[in-house]
Design an enzyme around this catalytic site. Structure first.
Site, PDB file in Angstrom:
ATOM      1  CD  GLU A 213      47.858  41.204  36.720  1.00  0.00           C
ATOM      2  OE1 GLU A 213      48.006  42.384  36.331  1.00  0.00           O
ATOM      3  OE2 GLU A 213      46.775  40.611  36.666  1.00  0.00           O
TER       4      GLU A 213
ATOM      5  CD  GLU B  12      43.538  42.307  30.336  1.00  0.00           C
ATOM      6  OE1 GLU B  12      44.133  41.431  30.989  1.00  0.00           O
ATOM      7  OE2 GLU B  12      43.339  43.458  30.771  1.00  0.00           O
TER       8      GLU B  12
END
Ligand code: X8Z
Ligand code: ZN
Length: 604
Positions: free
Chosen positions: A378, A405
């Site tokens: 994150e 990602e």
């Protein structure tokens, strides 16, 4: 705040009326100068709308009520209206010779939404309502097992059971319980497909899947072929891991439950979707009893490390690379733990609420190994967002969605035993590297076929080759084919198992995670070469290396302004995605697996 929300909604409707698609006679052919001025206005207006949408969506995600659902849906609707209208206007420059940067922006604008809406206001409102409702249904999902007399389990709890229990019946019960959350999504999802496809067609795509795959700087068909090529590179390694895991599960559950030559029952792999198998580490570790098995969960818990401190560890890693510490507001506004007094969407996400400096994460952190990694994932999103914030609005993204990602995962690859020792979490590095490598493979190699099949399913749904009457069957066909897993209990079209995975109701494209799984190792291999790492790739940690940090930052700063091969080149010197790096990383484990599997009948 309230006045502004209403004002934007009124403006949006007014614009929609004025800009109804009526060909207006132009005195002269549209010019590049006009396109530039037009884009400037559009980008400024977009920033404003996004800002509002993000605030509304943050509140809905962290406080699900009928009211916040309505506000979230309204904000989404306004953005869909705006982009749809502006994308239609943009077609007037379709055959005009434009500087590359303007052409790129116009192209990006047309495909910027994961969910483009039809221009018809009633359909648009319906789509916004449906999608918000599906997401919230998932967020509120619970299972109340009869044996608990009214006590209900949320997904966080169920995921923990899936990872830790070794009781076949309990696992199956919880697996089935969670999969009851999604049948109510089937009808709305069907409608969502119709409306999303209509919206995609209106901006020039064959269907919504075609819009998604158009974003990779190459024709959609070529991109799909690229994903197949990458899969073929890694498939033998996956099959060897599968073979070894099946044999170990046979020992644990018996050959009548885990059958020779058959797919593995989906509820036995330590994860609700059998997508990452870290939960099975105790069963699958090459050398389970020895000191070379690091139990990070136990270490963190024994030290009383809390959720916030886990985030601090991850931030410290980024800072060690020369990146800035997170802003004060990150610590004030993020959601780290699941609130007791309200419904929230627990699925982890990272936000840049104002596209400038209002960075936040939203997670229901558990003190364990998996979430330690997810926090790095994150923060990778947040640092990427932070790095490209100076770019113009349509370039505020990563080179392709796989890059976004991959970034945090890249950092987590450097959470090696040597790193854990350096920061004082362990005293002694394990003697063999095989255990940590297996642990990593249970996350990364197990994930590959799942990362691929989710959108193979959705591409089929969007192009009509998978009709609603075959939604569930096609899902399981793909799970058997790619993952070699199957449901232990009969499934039918009364079920809607795809909906039990967050990204389906939330409409988040999934191929990005497959790409990230490949790319992060490519990034790591390049960086480790650049910093002169000696020894196996899996022992390399870039912790504290400012040179590596600068190189990463250089790539992140490019955002979406250039085709992704250029960003890949900036970091790695390569221009193609290549699974060679992930294979190199796991080569010692692959050798070991082949030896273990000697004499076994692999495959399914
Ligand atoms: O959804 C995520 C992240 C947020 S972008 C937590 N992931 C995928 C998943 O959970 O299914 C990360 C790995 C794959
Ligand atoms: Zn992510």
């Amino acid at each position: 705040m309230k006045t502004r929300v209403i004002l934007v909604a009124v403006l949006a409707t007014t614009f929609a009326l004025i800009a109804a698609p009526r060909a207006r006679a132009t005195e002269h052919p549209p010019t590049a100068t006009e396109a530039e001025a037009w884009l400037q206005t559009v980008e400024a207006e977009l920033m404003d709308l996004w800002d509002w949408q993000q605030h509304a969506d943050w509140v809905r995600n962290t406080f699900i009520t009928d009211d916040t659902e309505l506000l979230g849906a309204r904000a989404n609707e306004a953005v869909m209206e705006y982009v749809g209208r502006r994308a239609a206007e943009a077609t007037k420059w379709d055959s005009v010779n434009l500087p590359e940067v303007l052409r790129r922006k116009l192209t990006l604008l047309k495909s910027s939404l994961d969910m483009p809406a039809p221009r018809d206001p009633a359909k648009r409102a319906e789509l916004a309502r449906i999608s918000t409702a599906m997401d919230s249904l998932y967020g509120k999902g619970k299972y109340c097992p009869p044996r608990l007399n009214g006590e209900c389990l949320d997904l966080v709890k169920m995921e923990e059971i899936l990872a830790k229990s070794r009781n076949y019946d309990e696992l199956l019960d919880v697996w089935q319980g969670w999969h009851k959350v999604s049948p109510p999504m089937r009808q709305p999802f069907m409608r969502f497909v119709e409306l999303g496809n209509e919206g995609a067609r209106e901006v020039g795509f064959a269907n919504l899947g075609d819009l998604w795959t158009s974003r990779y700087d190459m024709p959609s068909k070529d991109f799909q072929a690229e994903t197949d090529r990458l899969w073929r590179q890694v498939e033998p390694l996956y099959k060897d891991l599968h073979c070894y895991a099946r044999a170990k599960l046979q020992q644990a559950y018996g050959r009548d439950k885990v059958r020779d030559g058959q797919p593995i029952p989906a509820h036995l792999l330590g994860n609700m979707w059998a997508q990452e198998w870290d939960g099975l580490y105790d069963i699958l570790a090459p050398d389970p009893g020895s000191a070379s098995a690091i139990d990070l969960e136990k270490i963190l818990k024994s030290r009383g490390t809390d959720e916030r401190q886990m985030v601090k560890y991850a931030e410290a890693f980024f800072v060690s690379l020369g990146l800035t510490a997170l802003p004060k507001t990150f610590w004030e506004r993020s959601m780290f733990t699941k609130p007791r007094d309200r419904e929230v969407v627990c699925h982890a996400s990272a936000w840049d609420v104002d596209n400038k400096e209002d960075l936040r994460i939203k997670m229901c952190i558990q003190v364990n190994d998996e979430d330690f990694t997810t926090i790095h994932h994150e923060l990778g999103h947040n640092y990427y967002q932070w790095a490209y914030r100076h770019l113009s609005p349509l370039f505020l993204n990563s080179a392709n969605d796989g890059f976004h990602e991959a970034l945090g995962d890249l950092i987590a690859l450097s959470v090696t035993p040597a790193y854990l020792k350096k920061i004082g979490l362990i005293d002694k590095e394990p003697a063999s590297n095989l255990n940590p490598l297996m642990k990593r493979a249970l996350g990364k190699i197990a994930f590959l076929p799942f990362g691929l099949m989710v959108d193979k399913w959705r591409w089929g749904v969007f192009d009509g080759s998978i009709p609603p009457a075959k939604y569930n069957q096609a899902w399981w066909d793909l799970r058997r084919k790619y993952q070699g897993v199957d449901s232990a209990v009969a499934r039918s079209e009364a079920d809607f198992d795809p909906g039990a995975k967050y990204h389906i109701p939330a409409n988040v494209p999934y191929t990005r995670y497959f790409l990230a799984d490949i790319l992060q190792f490519q990034f790591q291999r390049a960086l480790c070469r650049q910093i002169g790492h000696k020894g196996p790739l899996s022992t390399c940690s870039i912790y504290g290396n400012k040179k590596a940090g600068a190189r990463i930052e250089q790539m992140m700063e490019m955002g979406l302004s250039k085709p992704w091969p250029e960003a890949l080149k900036a970091l790695t010197g390569e221009t193609e995605m290549d699974a060679g790096a992930i294979l190199e990383y796991f080569a010692p484990l692959h050798q070991w697996l082949k030896k273990q599997n000697a004499g076994r009948q692999c495959g399914w």
